[in-house]
Design an enzyme around this catalytic site. Sequence first.
Site, short mmCIF file in Angstrom:
data_model
loop_
_atom_site.label_atom_id
_atom_site.label_comp_id
_atom_site.label_asym_id
_atom_site.label_seq_id
_atom_site.Cartn_x
_atom_site.Cartn_y
_atom_site.Cartn_z
N ASP A 38 0.87 -1.17 0.00
CA ASP A 38 0.00 0.00 0.00
C ASP A 38 0.91 1.22 0.00
OD1 ASP A 38 0.75 0.23 2.76
OD2 ASP A 38 -0.74 -1.34 3.17
N LYS A 49 -5.03 2.37 -1.21
CA LYS A 49 -6.18 3.19 -1.60
C LYS A 49 -6.24 3.30 -3.12
CE LYS A 49 -7.78 6.15 1.89
NZ LYS A 49 -7.46 7.20 2.80
N MET A 102 -3.02 6.01 13.75
CA MET A 102 -4.27 6.33 13.04
C MET A 102 -5.13 7.27 13.87
SD MET A 102 -5.12 2.51 11.57
CE MET A 102 -4.68 1.66 13.07
N1 SAH Z 1 2.29 -1.33 10.79
C1 SAH Z 1 2.49 0.09 10.93
C2 SAH Z 1 1.24 0.79 11.42
C3 SAH Z 1 0.07 0.67 10.44
S1 SAH Z 1 -1.34 1.59 10.94
C4 SAH Z 1 3.69 0.33 11.87
O1 SAH Z 1 4.16 -0.58 12.53
O2 SAH Z 1 4.18 1.45 11.91
C5 SAH Z 1 -1.11 3.12 10.11
C6 SAH Z 1 -0.67 4.19 11.05
O3 SAH Z 1 0.70 4.02 11.37
C7 SAH Z 1 -0.75 5.59 10.55
O4 SAH Z 1 -2.06 6.10 10.63
C8 SAH Z 1 0.19 6.30 11.49
O5 SAH Z 1 -0.42 6.52 12.73
C9 SAH Z 1 1.26 5.28 11.67
N2 SAH Z 1 2.43 5.48 10.80
C10 SAH Z 1 2.95 4.61 9.93
N3 SAH Z 1 4.05 5.10 9.33
C11 SAH Z 1 4.23 6.33 9.86
C12 SAH Z 1 5.21 7.35 9.69
N4 SAH Z 1 6.24 7.22 8.84
N5 SAH Z 1 5.09 8.48 10.42
C13 SAH Z 1 4.08 8.64 11.30
N6 SAH Z 1 3.13 7.71 11.50
C14 SAH Z 1 3.21 6.57 10.80
#
Ligand code: SAH
Length: 257
Positions: free
Chosen positions: A35, A56, A171
């Site tokens: 994604d 998306k 999120m």
């Molecule tokens: N598996 C991912 C999280 C997926 S849920 C992890 O471990 O990071 C998606 C959420 O992850 C986003 O809405 C945000 O809150 C966070 N996120 C993922 N990458 C990010 C980044 N580079 N900077 C800030 N928030 C991030």
Amino acid sequence: MTGTVYLVGSGPGDPDLLTVRARRLIESADVVLHDKLPGAEILESIPEAKREDVGKRAGGEWTPQEYTNRRLVELAEEDKTVVRLKGGDPFVFGRGGEEAEHLADNGIPFEYVPGVTSAIAGAGVAGIPVTHRDHTSSVSFVTGHEDPTKDESAIDWHALADTGGTLVVLMGVGKLPAYTGELLDAGMDPETPVALIERATWPDQRVASGTLETIVDVRDSEGIEPPAITVVGDVAATRERVKAFLRNERDGREETE
Ligand code: SAH
């Protein structure tokens, strides 16, 4: 013959934070299903011919999870080596658990490849340690996606406030007013430091700081948008103390090559 599916974490977005295993698997894969969360830099480093976007769609709709599940099985049954690339770590709010179950149910061998999660690294790159002996000895990772005012909300914000530990909300940009309101209702100090880290480790990373009481206004005036994490707790103030010497922001980082 059945191919293997690799559930791979990309880390938060800086290509240097991919694991060696992730990089090798991406190079040898036949197909990479992804994604948008791994970020443009990592995605653009993968040959377009083997990339399949299951995030998306153009109309703003999400590809249904059932489609992704089906596609993973289909490709593996064609004996393809498949990388399912997810932002951060595949098993932290990434639906990696559901995909693992679906693969196992269909007799498809898979390997989990951990990634650097934004839940810890996103705070760290802003100079915020998620635990700190002087401030907190626990940390909770929470999704902000649910509406805390809906009756069946699975998240007990009052109980989380009572832990006294750091809260890291993923999120959680859109629902910020709702859950900060819940935390204040639960009696959390309005002066509790809060930081928003947007696009952590991306070239255009931004950090916005405030308190439980002010952070919604800060979000609005700075125009903070997803992806971002919210860090609630005394540790968020560490940033101010170390910021001047922090070299994580990509502009300020000294390149070694
Ligand atoms: N598996 C991912 C999280 C997926 S849920 C992890 O471990 O990071 C998606 C959420 O992850 C986003 O809405 C945000 O809150 C966070 N996120 C993922 N990458 C990010 C980044 N580079 N900077 C800030 N928030 C991030």
